[in-house]
Write a protein that holds these residues in place. Structure first.
Motif, PDB file in Angstrom:
ATOM      1  N   ALA A  63      -0.069   1.233   1.283  1.00 30.19           N
ATOM      2  CA  ALA A  63       0.814   0.092   1.452  1.00 30.19           C
ATOM      3  C   ALA A  63       0.290  -0.900   2.031  1.00 30.19           C
ATOM      4  CB  ALA A  63       1.972   0.588   2.503  1.00 30.19           C
ATOM      5  N   THR A  64      -0.704  -0.919   2.964  1.00 31.13           N
ATOM      6  CA  THR A  64      -1.425  -1.987   3.514  1.00 31.13           C
ATOM      7  C   THR A  64      -2.169  -2.784   2.293  1.00 31.13           C
ATOM      8  OG1 THR A  64      -1.455  -0.881   5.591  1.00 31.13           O
ATOM      9  CG2 THR A  64      -3.341  -2.646   5.192  1.00 31.13           C
ATOM     10  N   VAL A  65      -2.971  -2.068   1.464  1.00 34.53           N
ATOM     11  CA  VAL A  65      -3.678  -2.676   0.615  1.00 34.53           C
ATOM     12  C   VAL A  65      -2.708  -3.485  -0.410  1.00 34.53           C
ATOM     13  CG1 VAL A  65      -5.281  -2.366  -1.786  1.00 34.53           C
ATOM     14  CG2 VAL A  65      -5.594  -1.094   0.559  1.00 34.53           C
ATOM     15  N   LEU A  66      -1.656  -2.860  -0.823  1.00 33.69           N
ATOM     16  CA  LEU A  66      -0.910  -3.576  -1.714  1.00 33.69           C
ATOM     17  C   LEU A  66      -0.061  -4.548  -1.283  1.00 33.69           C
ATOM     18  CD1 LEU A  66       0.610  -3.383  -4.219  1.00 33.69           C
ATOM     19  CD2 LEU A  66       2.410  -1.599  -3.655  1.00 33.69           C
ATOM     20  N   GLY A  67       0.471  -4.350   0.020  1.00 34.36           N
ATOM     21  CA  GLY A  67       1.102  -5.646   0.964  1.00 34.36           C
ATOM     22  C   GLY A  67       0.111  -6.704   1.074  1.00 34.36           C
ATOM     23  N   LEU A  68      -1.169  -6.435   1.395  1.00 36.43           N
ATOM     24  CA  LEU A  68      -2.180  -7.561   1.222  1.00 36.43           C
ATOM     25  C   LEU A  68      -2.250  -8.142  -0.107  1.00 36.43           C
ATOM     26  CD1 LEU A  68      -4.354  -9.291   2.858  1.00 36.43           C
ATOM     27  CD2 LEU A  68      -5.976  -7.456   2.086  1.00 36.43           C
ATOM     28  N   GLY A  69      -2.491  -7.648  -1.221  1.00 36.94           N
ATOM     29  CA  GLY A  69      -2.486  -8.338  -2.488  1.00 36.94           C
ATOM     30  C   GLY A  69      -1.145  -9.054  -2.788  1.00 36.94           C
ATOM     31  N   ILE A  70       0.066  -8.570  -2.186  1.00 33.00           N
ATOM     32  CA  ILE A  70       1.123  -9.189  -2.378  1.00 33.00           C
ATOM     33  C   ILE A  70       1.197 -10.438  -1.557  1.00 33.00           C
ATOM     34  CG2 ILE A  70       3.940  -9.189  -2.387  1.00 33.00           C
ATOM     35  CD1 ILE A  70       2.748  -7.503  -4.743  1.00 33.00           C
ATOM     36  N   ALA A  71       0.797 -10.390  -0.401  1.00 32.72           N
ATOM     37  CA  ALA A  71       0.760 -11.577   0.402  1.00 32.72           C
ATOM     38  C   ALA A  71      -0.162 -12.803  -0.078  1.00 32.72           C
ATOM     39  CB  ALA A  71       0.328 -11.079   1.987  1.00 32.72           C
TER      40      ALA A  71
END
Length: 272
Positions: A63-71
């Motif tokens: 979730a952190t990796v995906l959230g960073l990408g979305i941000a």
């Protein structure tokens, strides 16, 4: 309007709540050791602790990796990418985690399997590959994916707020020095933003430990599921769910204290 506590009050505000909590924990530990019923419940329920920790850690990292990408998409120069990021965040944040668990497990997983089998149809006919079945995707991994997707939208907003908290003057100064976009992010933006990002990110981590109990609705053998199975067979609901609560409190409070200590050390580090 209440005023924020002064540094002196914060220093004098000793964690007596923690002392009381530790004493209660010690008493419960003694009860578990000396009482055969509680000991049996504890041995049964604690078997699910490994699954709870595994699901939480894997889902949170993803979730952190995906959230960073979305941000990063949301902060890009392209209006299309920004709109895609905003669309994802608003949609996912509007879906309860429990509903998302059911949707991913019983709608998303079958859909992915059907799409995969359709794409490899020529390979299947040639005897090179074999189609997969929905049951080949374990419920535990469906739960992990659901938690990953659900939390990534909140984590993306945490990253966005952290990156935007960095003084624009420092970014412009880095540009004037000829630093590339990646080096500006790595050397200027991220080291300063992490101080803003870490507290809410650690709160989300603790929240995911608690929300991981929702995977029990899919039959994943975590702490909650082990307690549910034992209670339904023995009808000792008080003893079982007292132990379940006790184990979750150990995990969440212990984790909160550790993360708070890291946060305090980060605040004491000199700013660049």
């Amino acid at each position: 309007m209440a005023l924020p506590p002064s540094p002196r009050h914060e220093k004098d505000d000793r964690p007596w709540w923690l002392v009381v909590l530790v004493l209660i924990g010690v008493v419960l530990a003694v009860v578990i050791i000396t009482n055969d019923i509680y000991a049996q419940v504890f041995r049964t329920v604690v078997n699910g602790a490994g699954i709870t920790v595994f699901v939480t850690l894997v889902a949170f990292v993803l979730a952190t990796v995906l959230g960073l990408g979305i941000a990063l998409l949301g902060l890009s120069d392209s209006i299309v990418l920004r709109q895609v990021a905003r669309f994802y965040i608003e949609i996912i944040r509007g879906i309860p985690i429990l509903v998302l668990l059911f949707y991913i497990a019983f709608v998303g997983a079958p859909g992915v399997v059907a799409a995969y089998n359709f794409l490899i149809t020529p390979l299947v006919k040639a005897g090179i590959a074999e189609p997969i079945l929905v049951r080949d995707l374990s419920l535990m991994w469906r739960a992990i994916i659901a938690l990953m997707i659900g939390y990534s939208s909140f984590i993306a907003e945490i990253f966005r707020a952290g990156f935007q908290s960095v003084d624009i003057g420092q970014i412009e100064a880095a540009k004037s020095l000829g630093l590339s976009r990646y080096r500006r992010f790595r050397l200027v933006v991220f080291p300063q933003a992490i101080r803003v990002i870490f507290p809410p990110l650690s709160n989300d981590f603790v929240s995911m430990v608690k929300d991981s109990s929702l995977v029990s609705v899919l039959g994943v053998a975590d702490i909650t599921q082990m307690g549910k199975v034992y209670a339904s067979g023995s009808f000792r609901f008080f003893e079982t769910y007292s132990i379940v609560t006790y184990i979750y409190l150990i995990l969440t409070i212990g984790l909160s204290l550790a993360l708070r200590r890291i946060e305090k050390k980060m605040k004491q580090m000199p700013r660049r």
